[in-house]
Motif scaffolding. Structure first.
Motif, PDB file in Angstrom:
ATOM      1  N   MET A  54       0.834  -1.209   0.000  1.00 24.19           N
ATOM      2  CA  MET A  54       0.000   0.000   0.000  1.00 24.19           C
ATOM      3  C   MET A  54       0.864   1.252   0.000  1.00 24.19           C
ATOM      4  N   ASP A  55       1.943   1.236   0.777  1.00 20.24           N
ATOM      5  CA  ASP A  55       2.903   2.357   0.774  1.00 20.24           C
ATOM      6  C   ASP A  55       3.324   2.700  -0.636  1.00 20.24           C
ATOM      7  N   ASN A  56       3.615   1.634  -1.401  1.00 19.71           N
ATOM      8  CA  ASN A  56       4.166   1.838  -2.736  1.00 19.71           C
ATOM      9  C   ASN A  56       3.090   2.249  -3.726  1.00 19.71           C
ATOM     10  N   VAL A  57       1.933   1.582  -3.657  1.00 20.56           N
ATOM     11  CA  VAL A  57       0.935   1.772  -4.709  1.00 20.56           C
ATOM     12  C   VAL A  57      -0.040   2.904  -4.400  1.00 20.56           C
ATOM     13  N   ILE A  58      -0.448   3.039  -3.156  1.00 19.61           N
ATOM     14  CA  ILE A  58      -1.427   4.070  -2.795  1.00 19.61           C
ATOM     15  C   ILE A  58      -0.720   5.376  -2.476  1.00 19.61           C
ATOM     16  N   SER A  59       0.272   5.339  -1.596  1.00 18.26           N
ATOM     17  CA  SER A  59       0.960   6.566  -1.213  1.00 18.26           C
ATOM     18  C   SER A  59       2.092   6.916  -2.159  1.00 18.26           C
ATOM     19  N   HIS A  60       2.363   6.026  -3.142  1.00 15.62           N
ATOM     20  CA  HIS A  60       3.392   6.313  -4.148  1.00 15.62           C
ATOM     21  C   HIS A  60       4.761   6.562  -3.545  1.00 15.62           C
ATOM     22  N   LYS A  61       5.073   5.899  -2.434  1.00 16.57           N
ATOM     23  CA  LYS A  61       6.363   6.135  -1.798  1.00 16.57           C
ATOM     24  C   LYS A  61       7.479   5.520  -2.630  1.00 16.57           C
ATOM     25  N   ASN A  62       8.683   6.074  -2.535  1.00 13.90           N
ATOM     26  CA  ASN A  62       9.854   5.560  -3.243  1.00 13.90           C
ATOM     27  C   ASN A  62       9.635   5.444  -4.732  1.00 13.90           C
ATOM     28  N   ARG A  63       8.810   6.286  -5.267  1.00 14.35           N
ATOM     29  CA  ARG A  63       8.576   6.218  -6.707  1.00 14.35           C
ATOM     30  C   ARG A  63       8.938   7.537  -7.332  1.00 14.35           C
ATOM     31  N   CYS A  64       9.503   7.459  -8.543  1.00 13.85           N
ATOM     32  CA  CYS A  64       9.956   8.676  -9.214  1.00 13.85           C
ATOM     33  C   CYS A  64       9.005   9.106 -10.306  1.00 13.85           C
ATOM     34  N   ASP A  65       7.900   8.351 -10.468  1.00 12.67           N
ATOM     35  CA  ASP A  65       7.012   8.656 -11.605  1.00 12.67           C
ATOM     36  C   ASP A  65       5.801   9.440 -11.148  1.00 12.67           C
ATOM     37  N   GLU A  66       6.052  10.650 -10.592  1.00 14.40           N
ATOM     38  CA  GLU A  66       4.952  11.467 -10.097  1.00 14.40           C
ATOM     39  C   GLU A  66       3.973  11.841 -11.201  1.00 14.40           C
ATOM     40  N   GLU A  67       4.488  11.882 -12.449  1.00 13.64           N
ATOM     41  CA  GLU A  67       3.597  12.263 -13.556  1.00 13.64           C
ATOM     42  C   GLU A  67       2.519  11.209 -13.793  1.00 13.64           C
ATOM     43  N   ASN A  68       2.799   9.962 -13.325  1.00 16.45           N
ATOM     44  CA  ASN A  68       1.787   8.911 -13.491  1.00 16.45           C
ATOM     45  C   ASN A  68       0.779   8.907 -12.367  1.00 16.45           C
ATOM     46  N   ARG A  69       0.995   9.757 -11.376  1.00 15.66           N
ATOM     47  CA  ARG A  69       0.142   9.657 -10.199  1.00 15.66           C
ATOM     48  C   ARG A  69      -1.167  10.381 -10.440  1.00 15.66           C
ATOM     49  N   VAL A  70      -2.254   9.623 -10.341  1.00 17.36           N
ATOM     50  CA  VAL A  70      -3.585  10.216 -10.456  1.00 17.36           C
ATOM     51  C   VAL A  70      -4.380   9.764  -9.250  1.00 17.36           C
ATOM     52  N   ASP A  71      -5.444  10.494  -8.961  1.00 20.86           N
ATOM     53  CA  ASP A  71      -6.357  10.035  -7.911  1.00 20.86           C
ATOM     54  C   ASP A  71      -6.986   8.728  -8.383  1.00 20.86           C
ATOM     55  N   LEU A  72      -6.880   7.724  -7.549  1.00 22.42           N
ATOM     56  CA  LEU A  72      -7.412   6.422  -7.947  1.00 22.42           C
ATOM     57  C   LEU A  72      -8.921   6.383  -7.787  1.00 22.42           C
ATOM     58  N   GLN A  73      -9.585   5.719  -8.733  1.00 20.36           N
ATOM     59  CA  GLN A  73     -11.038   5.520  -8.611  1.00 20.36           C
ATOM     60  C   GLN A  73     -11.310   4.302  -7.754  1.00 20.36           C
ATOM     61  N   SER A  74     -12.554   4.187  -7.292  1.00 23.76           N
ATOM     62  CA  SER A  74     -12.842   3.098  -6.365  1.00 23.76           C
ATOM     63  C   SER A  74     -12.696   1.734  -7.033  1.00 23.76           C
ATOM     64  N   ASP A  75     -13.024   1.625  -8.323  1.00 28.32           N
ATOM     65  CA  ASP A  75     -12.897   0.305  -8.953  1.00 28.32           C
ATOM     66  C   ASP A  75     -11.429  -0.082  -9.139  1.00 28.32           C
ATOM     67  N   GLU A  76     -10.555   0.921  -9.363  1.00 29.88           N
ATOM     68  CA  GLU A  76      -9.126   0.595  -9.452  1.00 29.88           C
ATOM     69  C   GLU A  76      -8.606   0.118  -8.103  1.00 29.88           C
ATOM     70  N   VAL A  77      -9.060   0.776  -7.044  1.00 26.06           N
ATOM     71  CA  VAL A  77      -8.618   0.382  -5.705  1.00 26.06           C
ATOM     72  C   VAL A  77      -9.120  -1.012  -5.372  1.00 26.06           C
ATOM     73  N   VAL A  78     -10.342  -1.342  -5.826  1.00 26.43           N
ATOM     74  CA  VAL A  78     -10.859  -2.692  -5.569  1.00 26.43           C
ATOM     75  C   VAL A  78      -9.958  -3.726  -6.242  1.00 26.43           C
ATOM     76  N   GLU A  79      -9.473  -3.425  -7.452  1.00 27.73           N
ATOM     77  CA  GLU A  79      -8.558  -4.368  -8.123  1.00 27.73           C
ATOM     78  C   GLU A  79      -7.254  -4.519  -7.339  1.00 27.73           C
ATOM     79  N   ILE A  80      -6.742  -3.388  -6.818  1.00 24.99           N
ATOM     80  CA  ILE A  80      -5.511  -3.454  -6.022  1.00 24.99           C
ATOM     81  C   ILE A  80      -5.741  -4.297  -4.777  1.00 24.99           C
ATOM     82  N   VAL A  81      -6.903  -4.101  -4.156  1.00 27.23           N
ATOM     83  CA  VAL A  81      -7.210  -4.854  -2.935  1.00 27.23           C
ATOM     84  C   VAL A  81      -7.299  -6.351  -3.236  1.00 27.23           C
ATOM     85  N   LYS A  82      -7.900  -6.696  -4.370  1.00 28.66           N
ATOM     86  CA  LYS A  82      -7.991  -8.118  -4.741  1.00 28.66           C
ATOM     87  C   LYS A  82      -6.600  -8.715  -4.886  1.00 28.66           C
TER      88      LYS A  82
END
Lengths: 204, 296
Positions: B231-259
């Protein structure tokens, strides 16, 4: 505190498409006090074989020196380089010799065999090996590292993608562990050679 | 000479085990250590069955004559303690992630005790209000009791204040409820998810005695170590250099991450598996999905 958690360590080795990557943190601590950020835990045995030793620092260094000695003797006697499989078996036997007074290290071995096929093995402190074909982890935060690797790993990654994957897995894993971190180093081994990179991470 | 391994009592009365031992020692001249028999120091104070290291045979005769065949095992003469722990760990993992206007709360559905699976279909999620869901892992009985207490206190709030409790209020109440039992805690590792009064997603993490904090995401239970760095890596985007890829996640995307996260936890944690129940909370209500996991 367990003796294996006295100094702190975290390491991962992953297999890719005719390449492997091995990564470790660089912290040396005495329980919660950090003493060094440049402690070496990954050791190159030959062009195609690396070993990572996690655990008590004195045993890390002793076992590393013993392995280098054994490797040199093998090369003198056999006039050829040790394959990772042979090296792993030697390490397992070395650890089991000390069954009732073990070395407090939990090693991981990563290498490319003669046909450049990746080879991975991980052992406990008395030499019981396992030979997964995706990744191995060792250290004080194995649960964190397993969670990251299991999710991020895909088979057949090339050297660059493998480097990204293993780096993200290691950094995210050590950031949630007090005893590991303080820098990280990654080696990517392909048939053409070894690329070494240091990671910029949180120094806490 | 008596045969060294067979001792026959002189008067053909049966001898107790300890008497036979003592005779053997006398015969063989053994100067063995005394058998310290913890069972024998009874409340009546006599050392009936202790064999003394005593070269003076005359004092031995005294204990020989008190022939007491009761073997105590230390349970009839003295008070004793068996190992009893009021807590048991029933396993499982819970996870909650907050988003811009939603929260996702998920938990596996396995109930275990030791290495056994008690049930593959027990929920760890509890909907408290239309906008708040509590997820708890730990000892099932403590979790159930905690839920009852929270439900009752929530009803009282609704009667007193003529409104539904908001998520931050529920969070505070849960913290207080846990602290009431500071010196005999609920063995419950809680994660609260919901939408606050502004409609934004809110997640609160707790420890067993009520310390809590609002966080972007939280995980608890046996599989928490597998999920939190992810979650640190995927939700909070920690230790990542691709800030340009960071968007607010939608609920269905988060459900896929949770699965994905629960598949990982199910692989590597023995207490997590069978199925994962995912609830998505928005200001309009709660929707639920259930996905199968490996049943091993």
């Amino acid at each position: 505190m367990s003796i294996l958690e006295y100094n702190g360590a975290a390491m991962i080795a992953m297999a890719g498409d005719e390449c492997i990557a091995i990564a470790a943190d660089r912290r040396l601590g005495v329980q919660y006090q950090t003493v060094s950020c440049e402690f070496q835990k990954l050791f190159q045995i030959n062009d195609k074989t690396f070993v990572g030793l996690a655990g008590l620092a004195t045993d890390v260094q002793t076992v590393a020196q013993t392995l280098k000695f054994r490797n040199d003797l093998y090369e003198l006697r056999e006039d050829r380089k040790m394959t990772p499989k042979v090296f792993s078996s030697q390490l397992s036997a070395l650890l089991y010799e000390k069954r009732f007074g073990p070395f407090f290290v939990e090693p991981i071995v990563a290498g490319l065999d003669a046909s450049n096929k990746p080879y991975l093995s991980g052992m406990d402190l008395i030499g019981a090996p396992c030979f997964p074909d995706d990744y191995v982890v060792s250290g004080t935060c194995t649960a964190n590292l397993h969670g990251m690797c299991e999710t991020l790993y895909r088979p057949g990654l090339g050297p660059d993608e493998l480097f990204e994957t293993i780096s993200q897995a290691l950094l995210a894993g050590v950031d949630r562990d007090a005893l590991s971190g303080w820098g990280a180093i990654v080696h990517v081994i392909t048939k053409d050679g070894v690329t070494t990179r240091e990671l910029k991470g949180r120094m806490d | 000479h008596q045969h060294p391994t067979i001792v026959i009592a002189d008067n053909h009365q049966s001898m107790s085990y300890l008497q036979i031992q003592r005779s053997l020692q006398n015969t063989n001249g053994a100067t063995a250590l005394p058998i310290h028999n913890t069972e024998s120091n009874g409340l009546n104070g006599s050392n009936k069955h202790t064999i003394s290291v005593n070269y003076d045979k005359s004092t031995d005769e005294q204990t020989l004559s008190d022939d007491n065949h009761i073997i105590d095992h230390g349970v009839t003469q003295n008070p004793y303690e068996r190992g009893f722990s009021p807590y048991e760990f029933n396993g499982g993992t819970v996870l909650a992630i907050s988003g811009k206007d939603y929260a996702v709360v998920a938990a596996d559905t396995r109930l275990s005790s030791g290495y056994e699976i008690l049930s593959r279909n027990v929920t760890k999620l509890h909907q408290l209000t239309n906008t708040t869901v509590l997820a708890s892992a730990g000892c099932k009985t403590d979790v159930d009791q905690l839920r009852s207490v929270l439900d009752i206190r929530m009803q009282m709030y609704e009667h007193d204040n003529r409104k539904n409790m908001s998520t931050p209020s529920v969070a505070q109440m849960l913290g207080n409820t846990l602290y009431y039992k500071r010196f005999f805690p609920y063995y419950a590792f809680n994660v609260l998810g919901g939408v606050d009064h502004e409609g934004k997603g809110a997640v609160y993490s707790y420890d067993a005695i009520g310390s809590f904090e609002r966080t972007p995401f939280s995980a608890a239970g046996s599989g928490q170590s597998f999920l939190i760095p992810l979650m640190d890596n995927v939700i909070s985007h920690k230790n990542r250099c691709d800030e340009e890829n960071r968007v607010d996640l939608q609920s269905d995307e988060v459900v896929e991450i949770v699965k994905d996260a629960f598949v990982t936890a199910g692989e590597r944690d023995i207490y997590t598996g069978d199925a994962v129940q995912i609830m998505v909370i928005t200001k309009d209500g709660v929707t639920e999905h259930v996905y199968r996991l490996k049943a091993d």
